[in-house]
Scaffold this active site. Structure first.
Site, mmCIF file in Angstrom:
data_model
loop_
_atom_site.group_PDB
_atom_site.id
_atom_site.type_symbol
_atom_site.label_atom_id
_atom_site.label_comp_id
_atom_site.label_asym_id
_atom_site.label_seq_id
_atom_site.Cartn_x
_atom_site.Cartn_y
_atom_site.Cartn_z
ATOM 1 C CG LEU A 110 -1.728 -1.252 1.324
ATOM 2 C CD1 LEU A 110 -3.107 -0.852 2.452
ATOM 3 C CD2 LEU A 110 -2.474 -1.938 0.135
ATOM 4 N N GLY A 155 0.940 -5.465 1.560
ATOM 5 C CA GLY A 155 0.128 -5.421 -0.433
ATOM 6 C C GLY A 155 0.911 -5.888 -0.740
ATOM 7 C CG ASN A 179 6.345 -5.464 5.958
ATOM 8 O OD1 ASN A 179 5.082 -5.987 5.177
ATOM 9 N ND2 ASN A 179 7.587 -4.814 6.064
ATOM 10 C CD GLU A 180 0.765 -5.846 6.210
ATOM 11 O OE1 GLU A 180 1.405 -7.058 7.224
ATOM 12 O OE2 GLU A 180 -0.018 -5.819 5.252
HETATM 13 C C1 LIG Z 1 -4.931 1.542 7.781
HETATM 14 C C2 LIG Z 1 -3.899 -0.381 7.905
HETATM 15 C C3 LIG Z 1 -3.517 -0.928 6.797
HETATM 16 C C4 LIG Z 1 -3.233 -2.374 7.058
HETATM 17 C C5 LIG Z 1 -2.343 -3.008 5.908
HETATM 18 C C6 LIG Z 1 -0.288 -2.213 5.449
HETATM 19 C C7 LIG Z 1 -0.383 -3.061 4.002
HETATM 20 C C8 LIG Z 1 0.691 -1.996 3.921
HETATM 21 O O1 LIG Z 1 1.215 -2.518 2.050
HETATM 22 S S1 LIG Z 1 1.644 -1.172 4.459
HETATM 23 C C9 LIG Z 1 2.833 -0.627 3.460
HETATM 24 C C10 LIG Z 1 4.011 -1.397 3.854
HETATM 25 N N1 LIG Z 1 5.506 -1.887 3.133
HETATM 26 C C11 LIG Z 1 6.861 -1.785 2.907
HETATM 27 O O2 LIG Z 1 6.839 -1.612 4.342
HETATM 28 C C12 LIG Z 1 7.479 -1.203 2.001
HETATM 29 C C13 LIG Z 1 8.459 -0.294 2.353
HETATM 30 N N2 LIG Z 1 9.253 -0.041 1.371
HETATM 31 C C14 LIG Z 1 10.164 -1.361 1.412
HETATM 32 O O3 LIG Z 1 10.795 -2.068 1.719
HETATM 33 C C15 LIG Z 1 11.334 -0.925 -0.660
HETATM 34 O O4 LIG Z 1 10.952 0.666 -0.486
HETATM 35 C C16 LIG Z 1 11.466 -1.739 -1.124
HETATM 36 C C17 LIG Z 1 11.817 -3.427 -0.667
HETATM 37 C C18 LIG Z 1 10.265 -2.062 -2.396
HETATM 38 C C19 LIG Z 1 12.549 -1.589 -2.809
HETATM 39 O O5 LIG Z 1 13.899 -1.029 -1.966
HETATM 40 P P1 LIG Z 1 14.514 -0.327 -3.082
HETATM 41 O O6 LIG Z 1 14.530 -0.510 -4.646
HETATM 42 O O7 LIG Z 1 15.479 -0.149 -1.827
HETATM 43 O O8 LIG Z 1 14.011 0.869 -2.618
HETATM 44 P P2 LIG Z 1 13.972 2.466 -2.358
HETATM 45 O O9 LIG Z 1 13.355 1.627 -0.554
HETATM 46 O O10 LIG Z 1 14.966 2.757 -1.623
HETATM 47 O O11 LIG Z 1 12.096 2.873 -2.424
HETATM 48 C C20 LIG Z 1 12.401 3.823 -3.794
HETATM 49 C C21 LIG Z 1 11.793 4.805 -2.922
HETATM 50 O O12 LIG Z 1 9.801 4.370 -2.957
HETATM 51 C C22 LIG Z 1 9.027 4.949 -1.542
HETATM 52 N N3 LIG Z 1 8.442 4.068 -1.343
HETATM 53 C C23 LIG Z 1 9.166 2.289 -1.141
HETATM 54 N N4 LIG Z 1 8.071 1.725 -0.512
HETATM 55 C C24 LIG Z 1 7.209 2.850 -0.856
HETATM 56 C C25 LIG Z 1 5.346 2.590 -0.646
HETATM 57 N N5 LIG Z 1 4.920 1.336 0.980
HETATM 58 N N6 LIG Z 1 4.263 3.649 -0.404
HETATM 59 C C26 LIG Z 1 5.303 4.653 -0.818
HETATM 60 N N7 LIG Z 1 6.244 5.047 -1.092
HETATM 61 C C27 LIG Z 1 6.753 3.933 -0.599
HETATM 62 C C28 LIG Z 1 10.475 4.925 -1.075
HETATM 63 O O13 LIG Z 1 10.480 6.417 0.128
HETATM 64 C C29 LIG Z 1 11.445 5.804 -2.352
HETATM 65 O O14 LIG Z 1 11.434 7.303 -2.325
HETATM 66 P P3 LIG Z 1 12.025 8.605 -2.568
HETATM 67 O O15 LIG Z 1 13.156 8.935 -1.162
HETATM 68 O O16 LIG Z 1 11.141 9.145 -2.916
HETATM 69 O O17 LIG Z 1 13.447 8.090 -3.614
#
Ligand SMILES: CCCCC/C=C/C(=O)SCCNC(=O)CCNC(=O)[C@H](O)C(C)(C)COP(=O)(O)OP(=O)(O)OC[C@H]1O[C@@H](n2cnc3c(N)ncnc32)[C@H](O)[C@@H]1OP(=O)(O)O
Length: 291
Positions: A110, A155, A179-180
Protein backbone atom coordinates in the site's frame (compact mmCIF):
# COMPACT_ATOMS: atom_id res chain seq x y z
CA UNK A 1 -10.27 -19.85 -1.41
CA UNK A 2 -9.88 -17.94 -4.62
CA UNK A 3 -11.73 -20.75 -6.32
CA UNK A 4 -14.47 -20.39 -3.73
CA UNK A 5 -15.14 -16.78 -4.52
CA UNK A 6 -14.99 -17.65 -8.19
CA UNK A 7 -17.66 -20.34 -7.77
CA UNK A 8 -19.76 -18.00 -5.74
CA UNK A 9 -19.57 -15.40 -8.45
CA UNK A 10 -20.60 -17.97 -11.03
CA UNK A 11 -23.51 -19.30 -9.04
CA UNK A 12 -24.81 -16.37 -7.05
CA UNK A 13 -25.98 -13.44 -9.13
CA UNK A 14 -26.54 -11.54 -5.88
CA UNK A 15 -22.86 -11.58 -5.06
CA UNK A 16 -21.96 -10.56 -8.57
CA UNK A 17 -24.22 -7.58 -8.16
CA UNK A 18 -22.67 -6.83 -4.80
CA UNK A 19 -19.21 -6.99 -6.27
CA UNK A 20 -20.12 -4.82 -9.19
CA UNK A 21 -21.56 -2.30 -6.75
CA UNK A 22 -18.29 -2.42 -4.89
CA UNK A 23 -16.54 -2.20 -8.21
CA UNK A 24 -14.69 0.67 -9.72
CA UNK A 25 -17.81 2.20 -11.20
CA UNK A 26 -17.65 5.19 -8.88
CA UNK A 27 -14.15 6.51 -9.06
CA UNK A 28 -12.98 4.33 -11.92
CA UNK A 29 -15.61 5.19 -14.47
CA UNK A 30 -14.45 8.75 -14.42
CA UNK A 31 -11.00 7.63 -15.51
CA UNK A 32 -10.12 6.67 -19.04
CA UNK A 33 -10.35 2.90 -19.38
CA UNK A 34 -7.65 1.17 -21.38
CA UNK A 35 -9.31 -0.50 -24.36
CA UNK A 36 -8.81 -4.12 -25.31
CA UNK A 37 -9.00 -4.42 -29.06
CA UNK A 38 -10.40 -7.66 -30.49
CA UNK A 39 -7.49 -8.81 -32.56
CA UNK A 40 -4.90 -11.58 -32.38
CA UNK A 41 -2.66 -9.66 -30.03
CA UNK A 42 -3.50 -6.41 -28.39
CA UNK A 43 -1.93 -4.04 -26.00
CA UNK A 44 -3.60 -1.51 -23.77
CA UNK A 45 -1.95 0.97 -21.53
CA UNK A 46 -3.00 3.25 -18.74
CA UNK A 47 -0.44 5.39 -17.08
CA UNK A 48 0.41 2.78 -14.48
CA UNK A 49 -0.68 -0.50 -16.05
CA UNK A 50 0.16 -2.08 -19.38
CA UNK A 51 -1.79 -5.10 -20.56
CA UNK A 52 -0.63 -7.32 -23.40
CA UNK A 53 -3.26 -9.77 -24.52
CA UNK A 54 -2.48 -12.70 -26.82
CA UNK A 55 -5.79 -13.89 -28.25
CA UNK A 56 -4.34 -17.10 -29.67
CA UNK A 57 -3.39 -18.36 -26.20
CA UNK A 58 -6.11 -16.48 -24.29
CA UNK A 59 -3.46 -15.18 -21.91
CA UNK A 60 -2.97 -11.57 -20.84
CA UNK A 61 0.10 -10.16 -19.13
CA UNK A 62 -0.43 -7.22 -16.81
CA UNK A 63 2.73 -5.17 -16.33
CA UNK A 64 2.69 -2.93 -13.28
CA UNK A 65 4.63 0.16 -14.26
CA UNK A 66 4.28 2.69 -11.49
CA UNK A 67 7.76 3.93 -10.56
CA UNK A 68 9.59 3.69 -8.36
CA UNK A 69 8.10 0.68 -6.54
CA UNK A 70 4.55 -0.03 -7.80
CA UNK A 71 3.11 1.15 -4.51
CA UNK A 72 -0.63 0.62 -4.36
CA UNK A 73 -2.01 4.15 -4.48
CA UNK A 74 -5.67 4.93 -5.13
CA UNK A 75 -4.82 5.85 -8.71
CA UNK A 76 -2.82 2.69 -9.25
CA UNK A 77 -5.47 0.45 -7.68
CA UNK A 78 -8.13 2.08 -9.82
CA UNK A 79 -6.15 1.38 -12.98
CA UNK A 80 -5.61 -2.23 -11.91
CA UNK A 81 -9.34 -2.69 -11.28
CA UNK A 82 -10.30 -1.16 -14.61
CA UNK A 83 -7.86 -3.39 -16.46
CA UNK A 84 -9.13 -6.45 -14.59
CA UNK A 85 -12.75 -5.59 -15.34
CA UNK A 86 -11.97 -5.25 -19.04
CA UNK A 87 -10.18 -8.59 -19.14
CA UNK A 88 -12.92 -10.28 -17.16
CA UNK A 89 -15.53 -9.09 -19.64
CA UNK A 90 -13.56 -10.51 -22.56
CA UNK A 91 -14.50 -14.19 -22.44
CA UNK A 92 -11.60 -15.10 -24.72
CA UNK A 93 -9.20 -14.11 -21.95
CA UNK A 94 -8.75 -17.15 -19.72
CA UNK A 95 -5.44 -16.50 -18.02
CA UNK A 96 -3.70 -13.53 -16.49
CA UNK A 97 -0.05 -13.13 -15.53
CA UNK A 98 0.75 -10.20 -13.24
CA UNK A 99 4.28 -8.87 -13.17
CA UNK A 100 6.32 -5.73 -12.60
CA UNK A 101 8.12 -3.50 -15.04
CA UNK A 102 10.11 -1.98 -12.20
CA UNK A 103 13.56 -3.37 -11.52
CA UNK A 104 13.93 -5.27 -8.22
CA UNK A 105 10.39 -4.67 -6.96
CA UNK A 106 7.13 -6.49 -7.64
CA UNK A 107 5.11 -4.15 -5.43
CA UNK A 108 5.99 -2.24 -2.24
CA UNK A 109 2.45 -2.71 -0.95
CA UNK A 110 0.00 0.00 0.00
CA UNK A 111 1.17 3.48 -0.83
CA UNK A 112 2.10 4.91 2.53
CA UNK A 113 1.86 8.46 1.22
CA UNK A 114 -1.74 7.78 0.16
CA UNK A 115 -2.66 6.71 3.70
CA UNK A 116 -1.00 9.47 5.67
CA UNK A 117 -2.50 12.87 6.40
CA UNK A 118 -5.36 12.46 3.94
CA UNK A 119 -9.03 13.33 4.42
CA UNK A 120 -11.39 10.67 5.82
CA UNK A 121 -13.14 10.65 2.42
CA UNK A 122 -9.88 9.92 0.62
CA UNK A 123 -8.98 7.20 3.13
CA UNK A 124 -12.42 5.59 2.70
CA UNK A 125 -12.07 5.60 -1.08
CA UNK A 126 -8.52 4.31 -0.84
CA UNK A 127 -9.50 1.47 1.48
CA UNK A 128 -12.44 0.54 -0.74
CA UNK A 129 -10.05 0.32 -3.69
CA UNK A 130 -7.73 -1.99 -1.72
CA UNK A 131 -10.63 -4.32 -0.93
CA UNK A 132 -11.85 -4.12 -4.48
CA UNK A 133 -8.49 -5.18 -5.87
CA UNK A 134 -8.49 -8.15 -3.49
CA UNK A 135 -12.03 -9.15 -4.44
CA UNK A 136 -11.42 -8.80 -8.14
CA UNK A 137 -8.26 -10.91 -8.14
CA UNK A 138 -9.56 -13.51 -5.71
CA UNK A 139 -12.92 -13.71 -7.44
CA UNK A 140 -11.54 -13.71 -10.95
CA UNK A 141 -12.82 -16.25 -13.45
CA UNK A 142 -9.38 -16.24 -15.03
CA UNK A 143 -6.46 -18.36 -13.90
CA UNK A 144 -4.07 -15.88 -12.36
CA UNK A 145 -0.32 -16.27 -11.93
CA UNK A 146 1.93 -13.82 -10.11
CA UNK A 147 5.34 -13.48 -11.73
CA UNK A 148 7.07 -12.01 -8.68
CA UNK A 149 10.20 -10.53 -10.18
CA UNK A 150 11.29 -8.52 -7.13
CA UNK A 151 10.53 -7.71 -3.52
CA UNK A 152 6.92 -7.90 -2.48
CA UNK A 153 6.24 -6.75 1.08
CA UNK A 154 2.84 -6.27 2.78
CA UNK A 155 0.12 -5.35 0.25
CA UNK A 156 2.44 -6.56 -2.54
CA UNK A 157 2.51 -9.97 -0.90
CA UNK A 158 -1.28 -9.86 -0.54
CA UNK A 159 -1.60 -9.13 -4.24
CA UNK A 160 0.55 -12.13 -5.14
CA UNK A 161 -1.41 -14.35 -2.71
CA UNK A 162 -4.69 -13.57 -4.47
CA UNK A 163 -3.30 -15.36 -7.52
CA UNK A 164 -3.62 -19.09 -8.18
CA UNK A 165 0.13 -19.60 -8.49
CA UNK A 166 3.28 -17.65 -7.57
CA UNK A 167 6.63 -17.82 -9.33
CA UNK A 168 9.40 -15.78 -7.72
CA UNK A 169 12.83 -14.65 -8.88
CA UNK A 170 15.49 -16.66 -7.09
CA UNK A 171 17.47 -13.68 -5.83
CA UNK A 172 18.30 -13.63 -2.09
CA UNK A 173 18.15 -9.82 -2.12
CA UNK A 174 14.40 -9.98 -2.65
CA UNK A 175 11.88 -10.59 0.08
CA UNK A 176 8.19 -11.27 0.43
CA UNK A 177 5.79 -11.38 3.37
CA UNK A 178 3.21 -9.57 5.45
CA UNK A 179 5.50 -7.31 7.49
CA UNK A 180 2.77 -4.98 8.81
CA UNK A 181 3.58 -5.73 12.46
CA UNK A 182 7.08 -4.34 11.94
CA UNK A 183 5.47 -1.12 10.74
CA UNK A 184 3.25 -0.95 13.82
CA UNK A 185 0.16 -1.85 11.81
CA UNK A 186 -2.16 -4.80 12.42
CA UNK A 187 -2.75 -6.69 9.18
CA UNK A 188 -6.51 -6.71 8.44
CA UNK A 189 -8.22 -10.06 9.05
CA UNK A 190 -8.69 -10.70 5.35
CA UNK A 191 -4.94 -10.24 4.79
CA UNK A 192 -4.48 -12.84 7.52
CA UNK A 193 -7.10 -15.19 6.06
CA UNK A 194 -5.54 -14.94 2.61
CA UNK A 195 -2.21 -15.97 4.11
CA UNK A 196 -3.78 -18.79 6.13
CA UNK A 197 -5.24 -20.13 2.90
CA UNK A 198 -1.81 -19.97 1.30
CA UNK A 199 0.58 -21.26 3.97
CA UNK A 200 -1.62 -22.54 6.81
CA UNK A 201 -2.35 -21.37 10.36
CA UNK A 202 0.95 -21.88 12.12
CA UNK A 203 3.12 -20.31 9.45
CA UNK A 204 0.74 -17.35 9.28
CA UNK A 205 0.78 -16.95 13.05
CA UNK A 206 4.57 -16.79 13.07
CA UNK A 207 4.69 -14.54 10.01
CA UNK A 208 2.20 -11.99 11.33
CA UNK A 209 3.27 -11.95 14.98
CA UNK A 210 6.87 -11.31 13.98
CA UNK A 211 6.19 -9.30 10.82
CA UNK A 212 8.45 -11.63 8.87
CA UNK A 213 9.81 -10.99 5.43
CA UNK A 214 11.05 -14.16 3.74
CA UNK A 215 13.83 -14.67 1.25
CA UNK A 216 12.70 -16.50 -1.91
CA UNK A 217 14.14 -19.78 -0.59
CA UNK A 218 12.33 -19.40 2.76
CA UNK A 219 9.13 -18.39 1.00
CA UNK A 220 9.29 -21.53 -1.13
CA UNK A 221 9.87 -23.64 1.97
CA UNK A 222 6.70 -22.45 3.71
CA UNK A 223 4.67 -22.46 0.48
CA UNK A 224 4.30 -18.70 0.22
CA UNK A 225 5.55 -19.02 -3.34
CA UNK A 226 5.24 -22.12 -5.50
CA UNK A 227 8.34 -21.99 -7.64
CA UNK A 228 11.68 -20.19 -7.88
CA UNK A 229 13.38 -19.53 -11.16
CA UNK A 230 16.23 -17.40 -12.38
CA UNK A 231 15.37 -13.74 -12.53
CA UNK A 232 15.36 -13.70 -16.33
CA UNK A 233 12.99 -16.65 -16.50
CA UNK A 234 10.15 -15.45 -14.29
CA UNK A 235 7.82 -14.23 -17.02
CA UNK A 236 8.50 -17.01 -19.53
CA UNK A 237 8.02 -19.64 -16.81
CA UNK A 238 4.76 -17.96 -15.85
CA UNK A 239 3.38 -18.12 -19.39
CA UNK A 240 4.53 -21.75 -19.78
CA UNK A 241 2.93 -22.66 -16.47
CA UNK A 242 -0.27 -20.95 -17.56
CA UNK A 243 -0.55 -23.40 -20.46
CA UNK A 244 -0.69 -26.28 -17.96
CA UNK A 245 -3.38 -24.60 -15.90
CA UNK A 246 -5.48 -23.75 -18.91
CA UNK A 247 -5.37 -27.37 -20.07
CA UNK A 248 -7.65 -28.26 -17.12
CA UNK A 249 -11.30 -27.80 -18.02
CA UNK A 250 -12.78 -24.93 -16.02
CA UNK A 251 -15.64 -27.10 -14.83
CA UNK A 252 -13.25 -29.16 -12.68
CA UNK A 253 -12.18 -26.03 -10.84
CA UNK A 254 -15.77 -25.40 -9.87
CA UNK A 255 -16.11 -28.66 -7.95
CA UNK A 256 -13.19 -27.68 -5.74
CA UNK A 257 -14.66 -24.27 -5.26
CA UNK A 258 -17.73 -25.50 -3.40
CA UNK A 259 -15.52 -27.10 -0.77
CA UNK A 260 -13.34 -24.03 -0.39
CA UNK A 261 -16.33 -21.72 -0.32
CA UNK A 262 -17.76 -23.72 2.56
CA UNK A 263 -14.48 -23.30 4.46
CA UNK A 264 -14.43 -19.62 3.68
CA UNK A 265 -17.98 -19.12 5.04
CA UNK A 266 -17.08 -21.02 8.23
CA UNK A 267 -14.06 -18.82 8.63
CA UNK A 268 -16.09 -15.66 8.23
CA UNK A 269 -18.68 -16.83 10.76
CA UNK A 270 -15.86 -17.66 13.21
CA UNK A 271 -14.36 -14.20 12.75
CA UNK A 272 -17.72 -12.51 13.39
CA UNK A 273 -18.34 -14.72 16.48
CA UNK A 274 -14.90 -13.95 17.82
CA UNK A 275 -15.48 -10.20 17.38
CA UNK A 276 -18.82 -10.45 19.22
CA UNK A 277 -17.17 -12.46 22.03
CA UNK A 278 -14.42 -9.87 22.35
CA UNK A 279 -16.98 -7.06 22.65
CA UNK A 280 -18.96 -9.01 25.27
CA UNK A 281 -15.77 -9.83 27.20
CA UNK A 282 -14.68 -6.20 27.08
CA UNK A 283 -18.09 -5.08 28.36
CA UNK A 284 -17.96 -7.64 31.18
CA UNK A 285 -14.51 -6.45 32.24
CA UNK A 286 -15.77 -2.88 32.13
CA UNK A 287 -18.84 -3.76 34.21
CA UNK A 288 -16.83 -5.74 36.79
CA UNK A 289 -14.54 -2.75 37.21
CA UNK A 290 -17.56 -0.55 37.97
CA UNK A 291 -18.56 -2.69 40.94
C1 LIG B 1 -4.30 1.13 7.52
C2 LIG B 1 -4.16 -0.36 7.61
C3 LIG B 1 -3.27 -0.92 6.52
C4 LIG B 1 -2.87 -2.32 6.83
C5 LIG B 1 -2.19 -3.04 5.75
C6 LIG B 1 -0.97 -2.40 5.21
C7 LIG B 1 -0.41 -2.88 4.13
C8 LIG B 1 0.75 -2.26 3.46
O1 LIG B 1 1.06 -2.65 2.36
S1 LIG B 1 1.61 -1.01 4.21
C9 LIG B 1 3.02 -0.71 3.16
C10 LIG B 1 4.12 -1.62 3.56
N1 LIG B 1 5.23 -1.53 2.64
C11 LIG B 1 6.49 -1.63 3.03
O2 LIG B 1 6.80 -1.80 4.17
C12 LIG B 1 7.50 -1.52 1.95
C13 LIG B 1 8.46 -0.42 2.21
N2 LIG B 1 9.43 -0.34 1.12
C14 LIG B 1 10.49 -1.15 1.01
O3 LIG B 1 10.73 -2.04 1.78
C15 LIG B 1 11.44 -0.85 -0.13
O4 LIG B 1 11.14 0.42 -0.64
C16 LIG B 1 11.37 -1.88 -1.27
C17 LIG B 1 11.96 -3.21 -0.80
C18 LIG B 1 9.97 -2.09 -1.79
C19 LIG B 1 12.24 -1.36 -2.45
O5 LIG B 1 13.52 -1.07 -1.98
P1 LIG B 1 14.50 -0.18 -2.87
O6 LIG B 1 14.53 -0.69 -4.26
O7 LIG B 1 15.78 -0.09 -2.14
O8 LIG B 1 13.79 1.24 -2.98
P2 LIG B 1 13.70 2.38 -1.84
O9 LIG B 1 13.50 1.81 -0.50
O10 LIG B 1 14.87 3.29 -2.02
O11 LIG B 1 12.37 3.13 -2.27
C20 LIG B 1 12.29 3.90 -3.45
C21 LIG B 1 11.26 4.98 -3.28
O12 LIG B 1 9.98 4.35 -3.10
C22 LIG B 1 9.37 4.86 -1.90
N3 LIG B 1 8.52 3.81 -1.31
C23 LIG B 1 8.90 2.59 -0.94
N4 LIG B 1 7.85 1.90 -0.46
C24 LIG B 1 6.78 2.72 -0.51
C25 LIG B 1 5.41 2.58 -0.14
N5 LIG B 1 4.89 1.44 0.37
N6 LIG B 1 4.60 3.63 -0.34
C26 LIG B 1 5.06 4.78 -0.84
N7 LIG B 1 6.36 4.98 -1.22
C27 LIG B 1 7.21 3.96 -1.05
C28 LIG B 1 10.55 5.19 -1.01
O13 LIG B 1 10.16 6.09 -0.01
C29 LIG B 1 11.50 5.82 -2.01
O14 LIG B 1 11.04 7.12 -2.29
P3 LIG B 1 12.09 8.30 -2.51
O15 LIG B 1 12.91 8.39 -1.24
O16 LIG B 1 11.25 9.51 -2.76
O17 LIG B 1 12.94 7.90 -3.68
Amino acid sequence: MKMALRACLRTKPGLTALLSQLSCSGHAAARRAPALVAQRSSSSTSQKIKVDFDQSSGVAVMHMQSPPVNSLSLEFLTDVCIALEKLEMDKSCRGLVVTSSQPKVFSAGLDILDMYGKSPEHCAEFWKAVQEMWLKFYGSNMITIAAVNGSSPAGGCLLSMTCDYRIMADNPRYSIGLNETKLGIVAPFWFKDTMVNTVGHRATEMALQLGLLYSPAEALKIGLVDQLVHEDQVLTTATETMTKWLAIPGILNISYTCHFFHLWCCNLVCTICSCVCQVIAAKKIHLSQDF
